[in-house]
Design a protein around this motif. Structure first.
Motif, PDB file in Angstrom:
ATOM      1  N   TYR A   1      19.429 -37.152  11.490  1.00 62.31           N
ATOM      2  CA  TYR A   1      19.717 -37.955  10.290  1.00 62.31           C
ATOM      3  C   TYR A   1      18.560 -37.875   9.302  1.00 62.31           C
ATOM      4  O   TYR A   1      18.757 -37.815   8.086  1.00 62.31           O
ATOM      5  CB  TYR A   1      19.998 -39.414  10.666  1.00 62.31           C
ATOM      6  CG  TYR A   1      21.454 -39.779  10.460  1.00 62.31           C
ATOM      7  CD1 TYR A   1      22.014 -39.751   9.176  1.00 62.31           C
ATOM      8  CD2 TYR A   1      22.265 -40.133  11.516  1.00 62.31           C
ATOM      9  CE1 TYR A   1      23.345 -40.060   8.970  1.00 62.31           C
ATOM     10  CE2 TYR A   1      23.601 -40.445  11.326  1.00 62.31           C
ATOM     11  CZ  TYR A   1      24.137 -40.415  10.053  1.00 62.31           C
ATOM     12  OH  TYR A   1      25.456 -40.704   9.856  1.00 62.31           O
TER      13      TYR A   1
ATOM     14  N   LYS B   1      28.325 -37.299   2.950  1.00 60.60           N
ATOM     15  CA  LYS B   1      28.198 -36.685   4.273  1.00 60.60           C
ATOM     16  C   LYS B   1      27.682 -37.678   5.311  1.00 60.60           C
ATOM     17  O   LYS B   1      26.742 -38.412   5.059  1.00 60.60           O
ATOM     18  CB  LYS B   1      27.255 -35.494   4.187  1.00 60.60           C
ATOM     19  CG  LYS B   1      27.922 -34.319   3.502  1.00 60.60           C
ATOM     20  CD  LYS B   1      27.229 -33.019   3.757  1.00 60.60           C
ATOM     21  CE  LYS B   1      28.138 -31.886   3.277  1.00 60.60           C
ATOM     22  NZ  LYS B   1      27.536 -30.580   3.451  1.00 60.60           N
ATOM     23  N   VAL B   2      28.326 -37.684   6.458  1.00 61.64           N
ATOM     24  CA  VAL B   2      27.861 -38.474   7.592  1.00 61.64           C
ATOM     25  C   VAL B   2      27.696 -37.531   8.781  1.00 61.64           C
ATOM     26  O   VAL B   2      28.291 -36.451   8.820  1.00 61.64           O
ATOM     27  CB  VAL B   2      28.867 -39.588   7.971  1.00 61.64           C
ATOM     28  CG1 VAL B   2      28.873 -40.672   6.915  1.00 61.64           C
ATOM     29  CG2 VAL B   2      30.274 -39.031   8.163  1.00 61.64           C
ATOM     30  N   LEU B   3      26.868 -37.951   9.723  1.00 61.91           N
ATOM     31  CA  LEU B   3      26.724 -37.175  10.948  1.00 61.91           C
ATOM     32  C   LEU B   3      27.782 -37.655  11.923  1.00 61.91           C
ATOM     33  O   LEU B   3      27.872 -38.843  12.202  1.00 61.91           O
ATOM     34  CB  LEU B   3      25.349 -37.408  11.579  1.00 61.91           C
ATOM     35  CG  LEU B   3      24.208 -36.470  11.277  1.00 61.91           C
ATOM     36  CD1 LEU B   3      23.031 -36.821  12.163  1.00 61.91           C
ATOM     37  CD2 LEU B   3      24.592 -35.016  11.459  1.00 61.91           C
TER      38      LEU B   3
ATOM     39  N   VAL C   1      21.628 -29.648   9.065  1.00 58.32           N
ATOM     40  CA  VAL C   1      21.239 -30.057  10.418  1.00 58.32           C
ATOM     41  C   VAL C   1      22.384 -29.866  11.413  1.00 58.32           C
ATOM     42  O   VAL C   1      23.556 -29.820  11.039  1.00 58.32           O
ATOM     43  CB  VAL C   1      20.804 -31.543  10.472  1.00 58.32           C
ATOM     44  CG1 VAL C   1      19.639 -31.801   9.546  1.00 58.32           C
ATOM     45  CG2 VAL C   1      21.961 -32.482  10.143  1.00 58.32           C
TER      46      VAL C   1
ATOM     47  N   PRO D   1      26.654 -32.724   9.707  1.00 54.93           N
ATOM     48  CA  PRO D   1      27.090 -33.496   8.546  1.00 54.93           C
ATOM     49  C   PRO D   1      28.513 -33.119   8.186  1.00 54.93           C
ATOM     50  O   PRO D   1      28.874 -31.938   8.228  1.00 54.93           O
ATOM     51  CB  PRO D   1      26.131 -33.062   7.438  1.00 54.93           C
ATOM     52  CG  PRO D   1      24.985 -32.402   8.134  1.00 54.93           C
ATOM     53  CD  PRO D   1      25.534 -31.833   9.396  1.00 54.93           C
TER      54      PRO D   1
ATOM     55  N   LEU E   1      18.997 -34.737   7.520  1.00 60.78           N
ATOM     56  CA  LEU E   1      20.138 -34.811   6.600  1.00 60.78           C
ATOM     57  C   LEU E   1      19.752 -35.572   5.326  1.00 60.78           C
ATOM     58  O   LEU E   1      20.024 -35.118   4.209  1.00 60.78           O
ATOM     59  CB  LEU E   1      21.318 -35.510   7.299  1.00 60.78           C
ATOM     60  CG  LEU E   1      22.531 -35.844   6.438  1.00 60.78           C
ATOM     61  CD1 LEU E   1      23.181 -34.578   5.897  1.00 60.78           C
ATOM     62  CD2 LEU E   1      23.566 -36.630   7.244  1.00 60.78           C
TER      63      LEU E   1
END
Lengths: 175, 352
Positions: A24, B4-6, A33, B179, A27
């Motif tokens: 994170y 964007k999110v993981l 990532v 992401p 990111l």
């Protein structure tokens, strides 16, 4: 620039969590990532590791087989992965749990008594984040995004953990 | 698209399915796919949808069959052994011309096999799987973003062609986080006049069925279905080409194998070897045309797979055996390294 990170240890030491935080952090710093756990039947006590890649370009294979940064939180992991690290790699070793030194001479090893420091700080489960703090210090990764990244990975249901994790990162960072 | 999110690939599938209007999920837990079901169990009750953990995979696929017949977007997900159990139901859904999404997050086999990633259900997914004359549209994501995007595409294609679509992923794709920009929720617009929704006393009965005791009639449905398949082959084939323009060695790989292979192709180029990659995004229909075109310049092909060599047969057929095709593989849950693929490229270059 592509940094290949491999974080290794026992299940339950927060290996995957530390990896998620670093991903994170990457990111939010505008990098590409990936985060890939070893997944298996073990939950606590078994070996666990995770591959994190932080790159300026699109990430190819998400599997880290030759890490630039290797974190070892137990002896079996150091035995298994030390030779896989690239020449010039940075190896972070929890020296409370691992008595031996790195055998390689072409790497830079950091010995952090993370488990002892975490216990002294009253947060025995956060040795992972103390090592993470040291990684941030030694690599300069996304140091502007630490708090933001931590908010993403700490459950909203347990806000008290945010301060504890941040404290652990600071301990490692200020070593 | 959202910020964007993981997210894990499995979770991205679930969230994208919801965005695509799927409100009915039936499944049964199995590693490495369980996060799809877990995510659905949390989300569906909050949005008025159905999450149901069936008593078995067979039961789950037949629930999918029923809801698809009623005209709703519906899905199930599982991993290899569970997908084998679903095959009878999948054949029925294909025979009844119903749209549905089936997700296979593959693990090593045969039998119970292991829980590590694999691509050894390629034959099962692309050549039938269940009994009878039919195909699934098979989509192969190679990133978490594609796990989301191809899920939405799968629902659209299923509705467009009234057929089951399979998303063929693997344990790595399911478990890794990258992401992802999640798709915006969309209204489902497809008219489904064939659905069994009750006649309300105004129209004739719709019948959803895969039983045709009259062989002439059954033959007719099969012929018509294959006309549809021909159209799909002409219009829906999808693939990615990477450095193939002047490639002498062409690597063919999908999913995680394509990710590994891309590293190897880059490394080969750095060594001065003209290597390229063709990544099928649809496994059925298989991208035959770009392969045949690449064979004009290429001296050799390499099929990189997490299996004992299954897609390699389609590569040989696509290029009409005009060039040698080598296999570079691992099996049982192991994954080839970029170094292994690079040495296969060097060997192929040396021998041709």
């Amino acid at each position: 620039m592509t940094e290949q990170i491999l974080i290794t240890g026992f299940g339950g030491q927060g290996v995957l969590f530390a990896g998620k935080f670093l991903a994170y952090n990457g990111l939010l710093s505008g990098k590409q990532v990936s985060w890939l756990p070893s997944y298996g039947p073990e939950m606590r006590g078994g070996t666990a590791n995770c591959s994190v890649i932080i790159s300026d370009e699109a990430v190819g294979s998400p599997i880290v087989s030759a890490p630039d940064i290797l974190v070892c939180m137990n002896l079996p992991s150091l035995d298994k992965f030390e030779n896989a690290a690239v020449k010039g790699a940075k190896i972070f070793i929890d020296s409370t749990l691992i008595e031996r030194k790195a055998k390689r001479e072409d790497v830079t090893a950091f010995y952090i008594p993370a488990t002892r420091l975490a216990t002294d700080a009253g947060t025995p489960a956060l040795a992972n984040m103390i090592i993470t703090g040291k990684i941030l210090k030694e690599t300069g990764f996304g140091t502007d995004c630490i708090e933001q990244a931590l908010k993403k990975v700490v459950s909203a249901k347990h806000p008290e953990l945010y301060e504890k994790n941040l404290g652990a990162i600071k301990i490692g960072y200020n070593l | 698209m959202t910020d964007k999110v993981l997210m894990k690939g499995n979770e991205a599938i679930a969230e994208a399915a919801i965005a695509a209007g799927c409100r009915h999920y039936f499944g049964y837990p199995i590693t490495p796919q369980t996060e799809v079901a877990a995510y659905m169990s949390k989300r569906m009750p909050k949005i008025g949808g159905t999450f149901l953990q069936a008593e078995s995979e067979i039961s789950a696929i037949n629930m999918v069959y029923g809801v698809a017949g009623a005209g709703f977007r519906v899905m199930t997900s599982s991993s290899s052994p569970g997908i084998s159990l679903k095959q009878e139901g999948i054949s029925y859904i294909a025979g009844a011309d119903l749209p549905a999404l089936i997700v296979n997050v593959q693990r090593g086999g045969p039998g119970l096999g292991g829980i590590q990633p694999s691509q050894s259900d390629y034959f099962q997914a692309t050549k039938g799987g269940g009994h009878g004359d039919y195909h699934l549209l098979v989509l192969a994501p190679a990133s978490v973003q594609e796990m989301a995007d191809l899920t939405v595409k799968a629902f659209d294609l299923a509705d467009k062609y009234r057929m089951p679509v399979m998303l063929l992923a693997d344990g790595t794709m399911g478990q890794m986080m990258e992401p992802v920009s999640l798709p915006e929720p969309s209204e489902v617009k497809t008219e489904k006049p064939w659905a069994v929704t009750g006649t309300k006393g105004v129209r004739k009965h719709n019948i959803i069925n895969s039983l045709y005791l009259n062989p002439e009639q059954l033959e007719k449905t099969n012929v018509e279905r294959f006309e549809k398949y021909k159209l799909i082959e002409e219009t829906e084939t999808a693939y990615e080409e990477f450095m193939t323009d002047d490639a002498e060695v062409v690597v063919v790989a999908f999913g995680i194998a394509a990710r590994v292979s891309k590293n190897a192709v880059r490394a080969a180029r750095e060594k001065g070897i003209k290597a390229g990659l063709i990544r099928p995004i649809t496994l059925w229909p298989f991208p035959k045309k770009p392969l045949l075109k690449a064979a004009e310049k290429a001296k050799a092909f390499i099929s990189v797979e997490l299996s004992m060599g299954q897609m390699i047969e389609d590569v040989e057929l696509a290029i009409k055996c005009s060039r040698p095709v080598y296999l570079c593989n691992r099996s049982g849950g192991m994954i080839p390294t970029p170094e292994q693929v690079l040495s296969a490229i060097e060997k192929a270059k040396g021998e041709n």
